[in-house]
Design a protein around this motif. Structure first.
Motif, PDB file in Angstrom:
ATOM      1  N   ARG A 160       0.823  -1.217   0.000  1.00 30.05           N
ATOM      2  CA  ARG A 160       0.000   0.000   0.000  1.00 30.05           C
ATOM      3  C   ARG A 160       0.855   1.263   0.000  1.00 30.05           C
ATOM      4  O   ARG A 160       0.556   2.235  -0.708  1.00 30.05           O
ATOM      5  N   TYR A 161       1.919   1.259   0.798  1.00 29.72           N
ATOM      6  CA  TYR A 161       2.789   2.432   0.798  1.00 29.72           C
ATOM      7  C   TYR A 161       3.456   2.613  -0.568  1.00 29.72           C
ATOM      8  O   TYR A 161       3.560   3.729  -1.083  1.00 29.72           O
ATOM      9  N   ASN A 164       0.901   3.811  -3.050  1.00 32.06           N
ATOM     10  CA  ASN A 164       0.520   5.195  -2.777  1.00 32.06           C
ATOM     11  C   ASN A 164       1.546   6.169  -3.356  1.00 32.06           C
ATOM     12  O   ASN A 164       1.189   7.226  -3.878  1.00 32.06           O
ATOM     13  N   SER A 169      -3.840   5.585  -4.469  1.00 36.79           N
ATOM     14  CA  SER A 169      -4.106   6.033  -3.108  1.00 36.79           C
ATOM     15  C   SER A 169      -4.551   4.900  -2.190  1.00 36.79           C
ATOM     16  O   SER A 169      -5.387   4.071  -2.557  1.00 36.79           O
ATOM     17  N   PHE A 170      -3.987   4.869  -0.979  1.00 33.84           N
ATOM     18  CA  PHE A 170      -4.455   3.878  -0.006  1.00 33.84           C
ATOM     19  C   PHE A 170      -5.722   4.337   0.708  1.00 33.84           C
ATOM     20  O   PHE A 170      -6.206   3.657   1.611  1.00 33.84           O
TER      21      PHE A 170
END
Length: 395
Positions: A160-161, A164, A169-170
């Motif tokens: 997720r990071y 992102n 986008s998370f």
């Protein structure tokens, strides 16, 4: 205050066979662990532990069928594994001599300098993060713990990071959950604050430094150092709740402290607030169904909760007057501690699009966990030497 401490068995095994039948790759069996459940409900996937300070890490645990199951040696000298024990029954696990397999990581955490010095961690149910010094330098007041929803059991933090940073986008659900929990200048999910003489919360800000203690596969634990306090957080595989110990520094008198949950519903009587506050024997519980920060998008409900053991803990609803953005108050579990005490409590979350569909189910999850705290499993260890018996859980 009733402190939570370890009560565990000592595993001081010589690497010799005791005559028990080995079933896993013909590896010698050098001991047996019997886990007894005296409660009236099944204990599934519950973490058990034995002291293992003097054991070489060339042993593994097998179930009653002789199949190796994941286990982990922890930084504080324990061997941990997950046990399944029916209500009013017992389960036997064998200790084998031999190398351990490579287990999938379930509980994981790390410092995230690429995103404003977050510290993020997760298990198979939820992910969380605490905010660090870079965010504080920006002046952004985000005091509490954040929740990331998950609808999958495997780790998602790193992806997720990374996504992102690439523009994915998370804050949007791409199929396994997202970040739609609002923290801001509140306690967020489960942060503890000191209560001043006016009954108001003194908010902690961001952590200054961190220390990772355990890094999976079954347990992640770490310390966060804040001005005036040190927090040790432990999250196990299969658990909805983080065990958190807080030590306060620089105080000379008894303090009122309160782990809490921010409320994002109006407290003006318009509509029912999905929450509960309960004071049980030896433990207080607060639970809440948070509507997410995008209520119109049908993103489900984030269920959050705090469980604080102790005989002098009570619950309270504290309005924010005036409201701070969407935050209109806090649910608190309040207690008093001396300057030398450690505040120990549990907090966590789940999601209606994951494994907890509604508030009734969340309350049951929390109630069952509270029963686990007050009715620990009993573990006995049998080796070639002498058998030992004791309570496994922290009480």
């Amino acid at each position: 205050m009733k402190l939570i401490t370890y009560t565990a068995l000592s595993l001081t095994l010589a690497i010799t066979t005791t005559g028990l039948k080995a079933e896993t790759n013909q590896s010698p069996v050098i001991g047996e662990i019997t886990v007894t459940n005296n409660s009236d409900f099944a204990r599934i996937g519950e973490m058990v532990q034995i002291e293992a300070n003097s054991v070489e890490h060339k042993i593994f645990i097998a179930d009653r069928h002789g199949r190796e199951i994941p286990s982990q040696f922890t930084h504080d000298g324990f061997l941990i594994f997950q046990a399944d024990v029916p209500a009013g029954s017992r389960a036997v696990y064998s200790i084998h001599e031999g190398p351990r397999a490579d287990y999938d990581t379930v509980a994981y955490g790390r410092f995230v300098p690429e995103r404003a010095d977050d510290f993020a961690w997760e298990n198979d149910y939820s992910a969380y993060r605490a905010y660090g010094p870079a965010l504080q330098r920006k002046g952004e007041k985000a005091f509490g713990y954040d929740v990331w929803t998950k609808s999958v059991a495997y780790p998602i933090i790193n992806r997720r990071y990374a996504d992102n940073r690439q523009g994915k986008s998370f804050h949007i659900d791409h199929g396994d959950g997202m970040d739609v929990y609002t923290v801001g200048p509140t306690l967020g999910c489960g942060t503890a604050g000191i209560i001043n003489e006016d009954g108001q919360i003194i908010y902690p800000w961001c952590f200054e430094r961190y220390e990772i203690l355990d890094q999976g596969p079954l347990r992640v634990s770490f310390r966060l150092y804040y001005p005036g306090e040190t927090r040790t957080i432990t999250l196990d595989a299969g658990s909805n709740f983080n065990r958190t110990e807080v030590r306060y520094h620089g105080h000379t008198e008894t303090m009122t402290v309160a782990p809490g949950l921010v409320l994002h519903h109006p407290l003006d009587g318009a509509g029912e607030i999905p929450m509960f506050m309960e004071n049980l024997k030896g433990v207080a519980m607060i639970g809440y169904g948070d509507p997410t920060d995008k209520r119109a998008d049908n993103l489900g409900t984030i269920f959050v909760g705090v469980i604080t053991p102790g005989d002098n803990v009570h619950t309270e609803l504290l309005p924010l007057t005036p409201a701070v953005g969407p935050a209109s108050g806090h649910l608190l579990t309040k207690t008093e501690i001396s300057p030398t005490d450690t505040l120990t409590y549990y907090w966590g979350a789940n999601w209606s699009k994951a494994t907890v569909p509604d508030m009734t189910s969340w309350k049951k999850v929390m109630t069952d966990f509270a029963k686990r705290i007050t009715n620990p499993l009993t573990v006995s260890l049998k080796t070639k030497e002498t058998p030992r018996t004791g309570a496994n859980d922290r009480k």
